[in-house]
Structure formats: C-alpha cells, structure tokens
Enzyme design. Structure first.
Site, PDB file in Angstrom:
ATOM      1  N   GLU A 127       0.819  -1.221   0.000  1.00 51.43           N
ATOM      2  CA  GLU A 127       0.000   0.000   0.000  1.00 51.43           C
ATOM      3  C   GLU A 127       0.850   1.267   0.000  1.00 51.43           C
ATOM      4  O   GLU A 127       0.547   2.247  -0.690  1.00 51.43           O
ATOM      5  CB  GLU A 127      -0.907  -0.001   1.253  1.00 51.43           C
ATOM      6  CG  GLU A 127      -1.806   1.198   1.389  1.00 51.43           C
ATOM      7  CD  GLU A 127      -2.853   1.285   0.292  1.00 51.43           C
ATOM      8  OE1 GLU A 127      -3.745   0.448   0.264  1.00 51.43           O
ATOM      9  OE2 GLU A 127      -2.757   2.203  -0.557  1.00 51.43           O
ATOM     10  N   VAL A 130       2.405   3.530  -3.205  1.00 54.35           N
ATOM     11  CA  VAL A 130       1.726   4.526  -4.041  1.00 54.35           C
ATOM     12  C   VAL A 130       1.059   5.570  -3.149  1.00 54.35           C
ATOM     13  O   VAL A 130       0.252   5.236  -2.277  1.00 54.35           O
ATOM     14  CB  VAL A 130       0.648   3.866  -4.944  1.00 54.35           C
ATOM     15  CG1 VAL A 130      -0.049   4.918  -5.795  1.00 54.35           C
ATOM     16  CG2 VAL A 130       1.266   2.799  -5.830  1.00 54.35           C
ATOM     17  N   LYS A 203       4.569   4.405  -9.715  1.00 51.70           N
ATOM     18  CA  LYS A 203       3.294   4.324  -8.987  1.00 51.70           C
ATOM     19  C   LYS A 203       2.134   4.106  -9.959  1.00 51.70           C
ATOM     20  O   LYS A 203       1.214   3.332  -9.684  1.00 51.70           O
ATOM     21  CB  LYS A 203       3.089   5.602  -8.177  1.00 51.70           C
ATOM     22  CG  LYS A 203       4.152   5.786  -7.084  1.00 51.70           C
ATOM     23  CD  LYS A 203       4.135   7.197  -6.533  1.00 51.70           C
ATOM     24  CE  LYS A 203       5.219   7.414  -5.488  1.00 51.70           C
ATOM     25  NZ  LYS A 203       5.417   8.823  -5.136  1.00 51.70           N
ATOM     26  N   GLY A 300       6.547  11.406   3.251  1.00 49.61           N
ATOM     27  CA  GLY A 300       6.844  11.799   4.632  1.00 49.61           C
ATOM     28  C   GLY A 300       6.808  10.584   5.546  1.00 49.61           C
ATOM     29  O   GLY A 300       6.193   9.564   5.226  1.00 49.61           O
TER      30      GLY A 300
HETATM   31  N1  HSE Z   1       9.684  10.946  -3.667  1.00 43.32           N
HETATM   32  C1  HSE Z   1       8.341  10.555  -3.474  1.00 43.32           C
HETATM   33  C2  HSE Z   1       7.450  11.781  -3.639  1.00 43.32           C
HETATM   34  C3  HSE Z   1       8.189   9.964  -2.103  1.00 43.32           C
HETATM   35  O1  HSE Z   1       7.957  12.899  -3.629  1.00 43.32           O
HETATM   36  O2  HSE Z   1       6.247  11.630  -3.790  1.00 43.32           O
HETATM   37  C4  HSE Z   1       6.956   9.157  -1.929  1.00 43.32           C
HETATM   38  O3  HSE Z   1       6.892   8.087  -2.818  1.00 43.32           O
END
Ligand code: HSE
Length: 437
Positions: A127, A130, A203, A300
């Site tokens: 999970e 993505v 993703k 995060g």
């Molecule tokens: N580097 C990714 C972003 C982190 O900035 O969305 C989360 O997958």
C-alpha cells in the site's frame, strides 16, 4: 494469542516513522489486528536520530532479519531494486510475508515477486508504494471491485507537486524548492526520479495493473518531466483557466491502455487542480460509482508509516486465511490477468496547449491555423501576446493555442510542419491538456 513478530529492514525516513508510530499506537493497533505486533528485529546499517531503538534487537546486516526463523513478517523499507529484490525474494523463499513501501521494486519486479509469493502461499503487501498515506491500493483493489474502471489520473509525486506549487505561488527557483524537499525527506535518493516522472511512473504502473488487471509493465510507461515548464507557461495556463500539474494518467481505450506521466493542463475548477504542496490526489472513474477522489499526504515519515502499518494489520488478520482466498496482489486472480496492450504515446489522444514563438509578420497566424486544420486539429482557444521581445533586431511574439483532442502522431506531424515555417523562432512548446470530465 502469541504476538506476531515483524522484522523491519531499513531505518530511514519511513523505517523510523514505522517504529515511532508502532511504539506510540501499539495498543490501538493491537485492538484492530487482534494480535500484538512485536518488532522482533530491526536491520539497519546505521542508527537514525529520528528514532530511539534502545531495547530493540538491531542487526547491522539486514539479511539477518529475513534469515531469522522467529520473524513472521518482513517489512522492507530500504528502497532501490537490487538489494531490496534479493532481500524480498529470500524472505518469501523463507516463507515470510512481506510488507514494502518500494514502488520501484513492485513496478519493475512485481510480476516475479508475486509469482514466487503465490507459489509459497505468502502475501506481499505494498500500500505504501503509491501515494504515501492515501489508502489508494485498498480503495481500487477492494472498494471499487464492482466497477469496470475507465481511467484514473493522479498527482502521485509529492516532490514534483511541491516544486510546481512553490514556483507558482512564491516565485521560488526549481533548485531551491528541490533542496527543501530533500531536507524534508520527500525526495527520492536520486531526485531526478521525482522531477523526470520516473517515481510517478512506478506508482502509475502499479495503479494501472490493479485498475485493469494487467501485468506490471513499467518499461512501457511514457514519462516526461517538469524541467521544461516555464513561468510563462504557468501564467498562460492561469489566463486560460487551467493549472499545470505533473499528472499520471492511465485509461482503458478500445485500442489498449494508456500509461503516461507528463505535465498537464487541468481546468482550475477541477478539485484535483487545487491539490498543492506535497499532497497527492488520485481521481478514479468507475462505471458504477462514477468519479471518486482520494487525497492526502503523498510522502513523509508518518503518512507513509500509516500505510505500512495498515498493511501489517491486513497481513496479521489474513494469517489464518487460506492463501487462495486472500485478496489477489493485483486485484484480479493471477490466472485472470488480461493481455491488453499498452499504447505507445503516439497513439494516445489528448488535447494540447501550444506556445509558439513567432516573428511578428503578416499571415503567420493563418499559416499555423491551416497546418493545424490540415491534420484535423481544431483550435479551442487562442491568445496572441503583444510583441515584446527583440531577438536579433526582430520583434518576436508568442501565440498560445489550446486545441481539441487529437491523436499524438497527428499533433507531432503538425508541430514539425509549424517548426519548418520561416517565421518560427524556436521549437514549439507543447503541454498536454486533460479535462478529466
Ligand atoms: N519521492 C516521493 C514523492 C516519495 O515525492 O512523492 C513518496 O513516494
């Protein structure tokens, strides 16, 4: 009942978030899972000051975790594809369930990993791979199981969205905002993955597979980064009633599946056009439910930990379920996946924003309009900016055109003919447009 023993591999941003949330909310999580979840081992090459591991069994060799016979569930949070792939395959071989936040691993090696997991009767949950904290996999895979999904479109890279938002709202430079995203732990180890759309394509590949029941095909995803977006494009878009977002789009068409990540003009009245900063959002259109929108923090430590721990709870609840009756990894039963082809970008149909720098001469606009109409391309909106720039003694003006929907190869043809006109000063800037209706 005995506690379920988990082993955490990797103590970076997400790993420390998982340890901290499990420590803080352990009792409440146990009430949901029905069993205590015990961190039996942590594999990490180094400590992380964001997380106190005193009292835990910490190994500097992450492979100790997958070889530890006491561990039921391995939580892979090291990222990357090489060591992570070895680690996950060995964990599965050893009969362990796996929870991972690793989108590159799932998008590029998921078919192999799921096949082995199925053979071994274990679950691989992903999970957190993505959209960080948004439970989008569960929503599409389970919540929308009644639907034939038509398309989905998402802002699925927090770093890219943060950069575009800060550039638009505060006039900050690309490099300045990227450095802040890295400090905050949003950006990938290699931040070109964020700005070139590779992270979003990982993703999107996963989302397309669970939406349409197709094998993972990251190598066929089209990606275009945000590096060429200028402040002129941002303000032109606003004048035309649009926002520019770095969008992942996957759509089922009669000819095949579209799978593409690129900067996109979206009407500003769409809710998703107003998703700013590090936030992510995914709009999913199912035939029965209609449009549904999922919004939340896409990166995060604790938002991502939220998804990792939800997966751990799911795995714990399913430990006693016959492997054949568990939720399939890619939403559809493994022997019922479809071989719908992924469309090359030349066959995709979208509308376009074109910014064309021209020498300010009589008749040039008519020539451009003719070349577009020769390809069956109709103009929906047009702005001619007052000539303002002097280039080598000539007055240069910008024409901004929004077209109707057209197959990309026809637009490529029209653009190459426009670029061949002697009044054209530089290559045509194009950004795809989606109404998301
Ligand atoms: N580097 C990714 C972003 C982190 O900035 O969305 C989360 O997958």
């Amino acid at each position: 009942m005995k506690p379920v023993k988990i082993g955490i591999c990797g103590l970076g941003t997400v790993g420390s978030g998982v340890v901290n949330v499990l420590k803080r909310n352990g009792l409440e999580i146990e009430r949901r899972a029905g069993r205590e979840i015990e961190i039996a081992q942590i594999g990490a090459r180094r400590d992380n000051p964001a997380c106190d591991t005193s009292g835990f069994n910490v190994s500097r060799d992450i492979f100790d975790v997958v070889r530890n016979p006491a561990i039921d569930v391995v939580v892979e949070l090291i990222g990357g594809c090489t060591i992570a792939r070895e680690l996950v395959l060995e964990a599965i071989q050893n009969g362990k369930h796996v929870v991972t936040a690793n989108k590159a691993l799932i998008a590029e090696h998921g078919n192999e990993i799921f096949e082995l997991a199925q053979a071994k009767g274990v679950t691989v949950a992903f999970e957190a791979s993505v959209a960080g904290g948004i439970p989008i996999i569960k929503s599409v895979r389970e919540g929308l199981a009644a639907n034939s999904i038509h398309w989905l479109a998402g802002i699925i890279n927090g770093t890219g969205n943060f950069i575009l938002t800060e550039m638009r709202d505060h006039g900050r430079t690309f490099e300045d905002v990227l450095a802040e995203a890295q400090e905050l732990g949003y950006a990938e180890a290699d931040p070109t993955f964020d700005v070139e759309g590779i992270d979003a394509a990982h993703k999107l590949t996963i989302l397309a597979s669970i939406a349409f029941g197709i094998p993972l095909q990251f190598d066929k995803a089209f990606t275009e980064g945000i590096g060429a977006i200028s402040s002129e494009d941002v303000s032109n878009a606003e004048d035309l009633g649009y926002r520019i977002k770095h969008l992942g789009v996957t759509r089922r068409t009669e000819k095949g599946i579209e799978l593409r990540v690129h900067p996109t003009l979206i009407p500003e009245k769409q809710l998703i056009a107003n998703v700013d900063g590090v936030m992510n959002a995914i709009l999913v259109e199912g035939d029965a439910v209609g449009p549904t929108l999922y919004y939340g923090a896409g990166a995060g430590a604790e938002p991502t930990a939220s998804s990792v721990i939800a997966d751990i709870v799911d795995v714990v609840r399913a430990l006693t379920v016959d492997p054949d009756n568990r939720v399939p990894h890619l939403a559809f039963q493994p022997d019922a996946l479809s071989d719908l082809k992924i469309l090359p970008i030349e066959e995709v149909e979208t509308a376009y924003y074109l910014r064309i720098a021209i020498r300010d001469k009589v008749g040039v606009l008519a020539k451009i309009a003719t070349l577009l109409s020769d390809q069956g391309i109709s103009i929906e909106a047009l702005i001619q900016r007052q000539p303002k720039e002097q280039v080598k003694g000539e007055t240069v003006a910008s024409i901004i055109i929004v077209t109707n929907r057209v197959i990309e190869k026809q637009m490529n043809h029209a653009i190459s003919e426009i670029e061949a006109l002697c009044e054209i000063v530089e290559n045509v800037h194009r950004i795809r447009v989606e109404s998301l209706d």
